[in-house]
Design a protein around this motif. Structure first.
Motif, PDB file in Angstrom:
ATOM      1  N   MET A  43       0.858  -1.183   0.000  1.00 37.41           N
ATOM      2  CA  MET A  43       0.000   0.000   0.000  1.00 37.41           C
ATOM      3  C   MET A  43       0.896   1.235   0.000  1.00 37.41           C
ATOM      4  O   MET A  43       1.630   1.481   0.965  1.00 37.41           O
ATOM      5  N   LEU A  44       0.874   2.013  -1.082  1.00 36.01           N
ATOM      6  CA  LEU A  44       1.743   3.178  -1.231  1.00 36.01           C
ATOM      7  C   LEU A  44       1.081   4.427  -0.663  1.00 36.01           C
ATOM      8  O   LEU A  44      -0.058   4.744  -1.001  1.00 36.01           O
ATOM      9  N   CYS A  45       1.812   5.146   0.183  1.00 39.39           N
ATOM     10  CA  CYS A  45       1.296   6.367   0.816  1.00 39.39           C
ATOM     11  C   CYS A  45       2.254   7.518   0.512  1.00 39.39           C
ATOM     12  O   CYS A  45       3.420   7.484   0.903  1.00 39.39           O
ATOM     13  N   ASN A  46       1.772   8.546  -0.188  1.00 37.09           N
ATOM     14  CA  ASN A  46       2.575   9.725  -0.512  1.00 37.09           C
ATOM     15  C   ASN A  46       2.265  10.832   0.496  1.00 37.09           C
ATOM     16  O   ASN A  46       1.149  11.339   0.543  1.00 37.09           O
ATOM     17  N   THR A  47       3.255  11.221   1.296  1.00 33.45           N
ATOM     18  CA  THR A  47       2.991  12.132   2.421  1.00 33.45           C
ATOM     19  C   THR A  47       3.177  13.608   2.099  1.00 33.45           C
ATOM     20  O   THR A  47       2.824  14.468   2.901  1.00 33.45           O
ATOM     21  N   ASP A  48       3.786  13.933   0.949  1.00 37.66           N
ATOM     22  CA  ASP A  48       4.027  15.332   0.579  1.00 37.66           C
ATOM     23  C   ASP A  48       4.809  16.092   1.642  1.00 37.66           C
ATOM     24  O   ASP A  48       4.609  17.302   1.844  1.00 37.66           O
ATOM     25  N   ASN A  49       5.708  15.396   2.337  1.00 26.99           N
ATOM     26  CA  ASN A  49       6.523  16.028   3.379  1.00 26.99           C
ATOM     27  C   ASN A  49       5.674  16.729   4.431  1.00 26.99           C
ATOM     28  O   ASN A  49       6.052  17.776   4.970  1.00 26.99           O
ATOM     29  N   ASP A  50       4.526  16.167   4.708  1.00 21.65           N
ATOM     30  CA  ASP A  50       3.575  16.755   5.661  1.00 21.65           C
ATOM     31  C   ASP A  50       3.428  15.802   6.847  1.00 21.65           C
ATOM     32  O   ASP A  50       2.907  14.694   6.704  1.00 21.65           O
ATOM     33  N   SER A  51       3.889  16.231   8.021  1.00 24.55           N
ATOM     34  CA  SER A  51       3.874  15.342   9.187  1.00 24.55           C
ATOM     35  C   SER A  51       2.455  14.985   9.618  1.00 24.55           C
ATOM     36  O   SER A  51       2.205  13.878  10.112  1.00 24.55           O
ATOM     37  N   LEU A  52       1.502  15.910   9.429  1.00 23.79           N
ATOM     38  CA  LEU A  52       0.107  15.612   9.787  1.00 23.79           C
ATOM     39  C   LEU A  52      -0.468  14.547   8.858  1.00 23.79           C
ATOM     40  O   LEU A  52      -1.162  13.618   9.300  1.00 23.79           O
ATOM     41  N   LYS A  53      -0.182  14.683   7.566  1.00 24.91           N
ATOM     42  CA  LYS A  53      -0.629  13.688   6.591  1.00 24.91           C
ATOM     43  C   LYS A  53       0.031  12.343   6.884  1.00 24.91           C
ATOM     44  O   LYS A  53      -0.585  11.279   6.735  1.00 24.91           O
ATOM     45  N   GLU A  54       1.272  12.415   7.318  1.00 30.19           N
ATOM     46  CA  GLU A  54       2.006  11.207   7.659  1.00 30.19           C
ATOM     47  C   GLU A  54       1.324  10.454   8.792  1.00 30.19           C
ATOM     48  O   GLU A  54       1.155   9.232   8.737  1.00 30.19           O
ATOM     49  N   GLN A  55       0.921  11.188   9.821  1.00 30.01           N
ATOM     50  CA  GLN A  55       0.261  10.551  10.956  1.00 30.01           C
ATOM     51  C   GLN A  55      -1.079   9.944  10.541  1.00 30.01           C
ATOM     52  O   GLN A  55      -1.459   8.868  11.000  1.00 30.01           O
ATOM     53  N   LYS A  56      -1.793  10.618   9.637  1.00 29.90           N
ATOM     54  CA  LYS A  56      -3.066  10.081   9.150  1.00 29.90           C
ATOM     55  C   LYS A  56      -2.841   8.765   8.402  1.00 29.90           C
ATOM     56  O   LYS A  56      -3.615   7.823   8.540  1.00 29.90           O
ATOM     57  N   TYR A  57      -1.769   8.719   7.603  1.00 31.71           N
ATOM     58  CA  TYR A  57      -1.471   7.486   6.885  1.00 31.71           C
ATOM     59  C   TYR A  57      -1.115   6.361   7.860  1.00 31.71           C
ATOM     60  O   TYR A  57      -1.513   5.206   7.662  1.00 31.71           O
ATOM     61  N   ILE A  58      -0.364   6.691   8.895  1.00 27.28           N
ATOM     62  CA  ILE A  58      -0.016   5.679   9.892  1.00 27.28           C
ATOM     63  C   ILE A  58      -1.283   5.124  10.540  1.00 27.28           C
ATOM     64  O   ILE A  58      -1.446   3.911  10.702  1.00 27.28           O
TER      65      ILE A  58
END
Length: 330
Positions: free
Chosen positions: A93-108
């Motif tokens: 499952m590929l997750c592109n975070t756009d260097n955004d820590s909030l988006k990163e946490q949502k993906y996690i």
């Protein structure tokens, strides 16, 4: 009672192929699928879900988090991870975070809800508490292109500092006498190390000055604008080392617009070794072993998932100078 190895042997395919067929994930040719199906019927094989769970494969899915899918480095990395995952019978499952820590946490959070078996993280913004949270939930994690001290997360990097030195040494051997550097974001470990390598080699010369270092982001536009700034400060520079290949491509454009001929007037080298064959002149680079990086990360993650005793742990991969038209004397 028949086992998956019995099916594999009689069908003439690998255990991983049988696993992909049973789990309905990953590619299995029509011919192989038909053969496997016939063998399963012949042997009256029934998958042992309990054994599968004990072997560590709960969902046969892993997460891959990358910071910028538009940077060709990350699709190449994802391809190598997916190839290795396919052999193990896993889906990515590929997750592109756009260097955004909030988006990163949502993906996690999403990956945890999907009950992935493990996660490979290539991130510039991941926080130690995110990794600690995953470990507390017993989620195997492999970190790429980043290192955190005082934690137990397996990580894979390359010789970034040595790569910076190699770039400067190559430009010097090609006759350069005033070399500029386009540095990536200082918040990124690999970027800082590449700049440190540039400084290591440059401070041994009599031409070095801190104003030869320009600061940018890892994009073509960043390299373009920073190259223009460096040319304004040092119009007589004759070499450029950019911290990644995209920035080097932007630098080439800025130099050409300024009437500078590459490599006759200015020589340019990047870092990463991504596929930029359409750029003229062809770009010299410090290449990372991208495919090996991805495969090793997946091998290590599977070892963690299966709780194998001898997994591939932290490793620093060597880099390689690839000299092409943008730095070679005519």
């Amino acid at each position: 009672m028949a086992t998956i190895k019995d099916v594999s042997k009689l069908a003439g395919v690998s255990v991983a192929t049988v696993s992909r067929y049973l789990n309905k994930n990953g590619y299995v040719s029509k011919e192989a699928a038909a053969t496997i199906s016939a063998v399963i019927d012949k042997l009256n094989y029934r998958p042992n879900n309990i054994a599968r769970s004990l072997a560590g494969m709960k969902t046969a899915t892993i997460g891959l988090m990358v910071p910028d899918i538009l940077n060709p480095f990350f699709p190449e990395l994802a391809r190598s991870i997916e190839d290795a995952a396919n052999e193990y019978g896993y889906t990515v499952m590929l997750c592109n975070t756009d260097n955004d820590s909030l988006k990163e946490q949502k993906y996690i959070d999403t990956l945890l809800q999907k009950q992935v078996d493990g996660i490979i993280i290539s991130s510039y913004t991941i926080e130690p508490e995110h990794l600690n949270g995953l470990q507390k939930q017993s989620i195997p994690v492999v970190l790429m292109d980043n290192v955190f001290s005082n934690d137990s997360v397996v990580s894979f990097t390359v010789e970034n500092r040595r790569g910076g030195e190699l770039a400067v040494e190559h430009l010097l051997t090609q006759g350069c006498s005033k070399i500029a550097h386009i540095c990536g974001p200082l918040t990124i470990t690999s970027s800082r190390e590449r700049t440190a390598g540039f400084e290591d080699a440059s401070r041994r010369t009599d031409w070095f000055t801190p104003s030869l270092i320009g600061y940018s982001d890892f994009t073509v536009n960043g390299g373009y604008s920073t190259m223009k700034e460096l040319l304004a400060l040092h119009p007589n520079l004759d070499g450029v080392f950019a911290s990644n290949d995209l920035m080097a491509a932007g630098a080439l454009k800025a130099l050409q617009e300024a009437g500078k001929r590459v490599p006759r007037d200015v020589k340019v080298i990047g870092f990463d070794g991504i596929g930029l064959e359409m750029i003229t002149p062809e770009l010299s680079t410090i290449a990372q072993p991208i495919y090996e990086l991805g495969k090793t990360a997946m091998d290590s993650l599977v070892g963690l998932i299966r709780k194998e005793p001898d997994i591939v742990t932290d490793r620093v991969f060597p880099v390689t100078l690839i000299a092409k038209q943008s730095t070679m004397n005519e």
